[in-house]
Design an enzyme around this catalytic site. Structure first.
Site, PDB file in Angstrom:
ATOM      1  N   ALA A  62     -92.125 -35.282  -9.497  1.00  0.00           N
ATOM      2  CA  ALA A  62     -93.550 -35.118  -9.235  1.00  0.00           C
ATOM      3  C   ALA A  62     -93.707 -34.090  -8.122  1.00  0.00           C
ATOM      4  O   ALA A  62     -92.755 -33.743  -7.421  1.00  0.00           O
ATOM      5  CB  ALA A  62     -94.164 -36.451  -8.829  1.00  0.00           C
ATOM      6  N   GLY A 105     -90.324 -38.167 -11.357  1.00  0.00           N
ATOM      7  CA  GLY A 105     -91.355 -38.227 -12.379  1.00  0.00           C
ATOM      8  C   GLY A 105     -90.956 -37.511 -13.656  1.00  0.00           C
ATOM      9  O   GLY A 105     -91.379 -37.892 -14.747  1.00  0.00           O
ATOM     10  N   GLU A 108     -88.956 -39.980 -15.544  1.00  0.00           N
ATOM     11  CA  GLU A 108     -89.815 -41.029 -16.084  1.00  0.00           C
ATOM     12  C   GLU A 108     -90.602 -40.544 -17.299  1.00  0.00           C
ATOM     13  O   GLU A 108     -90.832 -41.310 -18.241  1.00  0.00           O
ATOM     14  CB  GLU A 108     -90.744 -41.550 -14.988  1.00  0.00           C
ATOM     15  CG  GLU A 108     -89.961 -42.336 -13.932  1.00  0.00           C
ATOM     16  CD  GLU A 108     -90.846 -42.893 -12.845  1.00  0.00           C
ATOM     17  OE1 GLU A 108     -90.940 -44.120 -12.723  1.00  0.00           O
ATOM     18  OE2 GLU A 108     -91.463 -42.091 -12.107  1.00  0.00           O
ATOM     19  N   GLU A 128     -86.220 -41.450  -5.831  1.00  0.00           N
ATOM     20  CA  GLU A 128     -87.439 -41.803  -5.083  1.00  0.00           C
ATOM     21  C   GLU A 128     -87.178 -42.558  -3.795  1.00  0.00           C
ATOM     22  O   GLU A 128     -87.876 -42.340  -2.790  1.00  0.00           O
ATOM     23  CB  GLU A 128     -88.386 -42.610  -5.987  1.00  0.00           C
ATOM     24  CG  GLU A 128     -89.202 -41.781  -6.959  1.00  0.00           C
ATOM     25  CD  GLU A 128     -88.494 -41.551  -8.292  1.00  0.00           C
ATOM     26  OE1 GLU A 128     -89.169 -41.155  -9.257  1.00  0.00           O
ATOM     27  OE2 GLU A 128     -87.261 -41.767  -8.351  1.00  0.00           O
TER      28      GLU A 128
END
Length: 246
Positions: A62, A105, A108, A128
């Site tokens: 992300a 991200g 994911e 993370e």
């Protein structure tokens, strides 16, 4: 500003390319908005989706600059999680073609796909906890479904990344291809899917995603609909004619 998601549409599939190569395709709010718009299109007009990234990476995570500014209310909104859940629940299969980094991200989003293939340069995982957060966009429940609890715990608690060979051995990806063959291999998968009955494919994906408690009831109900379909009759008749068994 360039589009964060480049989209190529065909009658039976859509190729969507994450397009922030200068940031290794880090997933920002504009990317999330574009994914929602694409999902709305594919919910209304179901087609196979191929997801990939520009510039030699899938998505390196992300957007950290945006994440740093988010607070508790943002976490509760599930900004990335909501979009990735929508990708996973698309009626037709989702194929992730992974090159280079698929981290945080980006990993994911890859976990939300039905089929994942990669190049040998893949690095996939969830770092993370090293940034003071958890992988909250699906990794804590989707990754155990893919590789099992023990291996998911290993990845999520250590924050380490897997290379392509380990990802293949763990079942996180299903094949490794040379970079120049990655998208052709993804399209070959989409070709195989397109050769099958779309309704049977959609029902198979629905059954695959159903909770264990819904089986075998859901299988019987979906099969009942297919048993009454003209396409089942046509395809089985053609098979019997080809094999001389009619």
């Amino acid at each position: 500003m360039s589009d964060p998601l480049l989209i190529e549409r065909r009658d039976d599939r859509v190729l969507a390319t994450l397009n922030r190569p200068e940031r290794r395709n880090a997933i920002d709010l504009a990317t999330i908005d574009a994914l929602h718009a694409l999902c709305a299109e594919l919910e209304a007009d179901p087609r196979t989706l191929i997801l990939t990234g520009a510039g030699g990476d899938f998505a390196a995570g992300a957007d950290i600059a945006q994440l740093r500014e988010r607070r508790a209310d943002d976490a509760r909104r599930g900004i990335n999680a909501t979009a990735f859940l929508r990708v996973a629940e698309l009626p037709m299969p989702v194929i992730a073609a992974l090159d280079g980094y698929a981290l945080g991200g980006g990993a994911e989003l890859a976990y939300a796909a039905d089929i994942r293939i990669a190049t040998a340069s893949l690095r996939i995982g969830n770092p993370e906890t090293g940034l003071g957060i958890l992988a909250a966009a699906g990794a804590t429940w989707r990754l155990p479904e893919i590789v099992g609890h023990a291996r998911a715990a290993d990845l999520l608690l250590t924050g380490r990344a897997l290379g392509a060979d380990d990802a293949l051995a763990w079942g996180l990806i299903s094949a490794i291809h040379p970079p120049e063959q990655l998208l052709p291999a993804a399209h070959a998968l989409a070709d195989r899917i397109a050769a099958n009955d779309p309704l049977a494919t959609r029902h198979t994906k629905r059954a695959l995603r159903a909770p264990r408690a819904e089986h075998p009831h859901i299988d019987g109900e979906l099969q009942a609909e297919l048993f009454e379909s003209p396409e089942k009759e046509r395809r089985m008749t053609a098979f019997l004619d080809r094999t001389g068994r009619s």
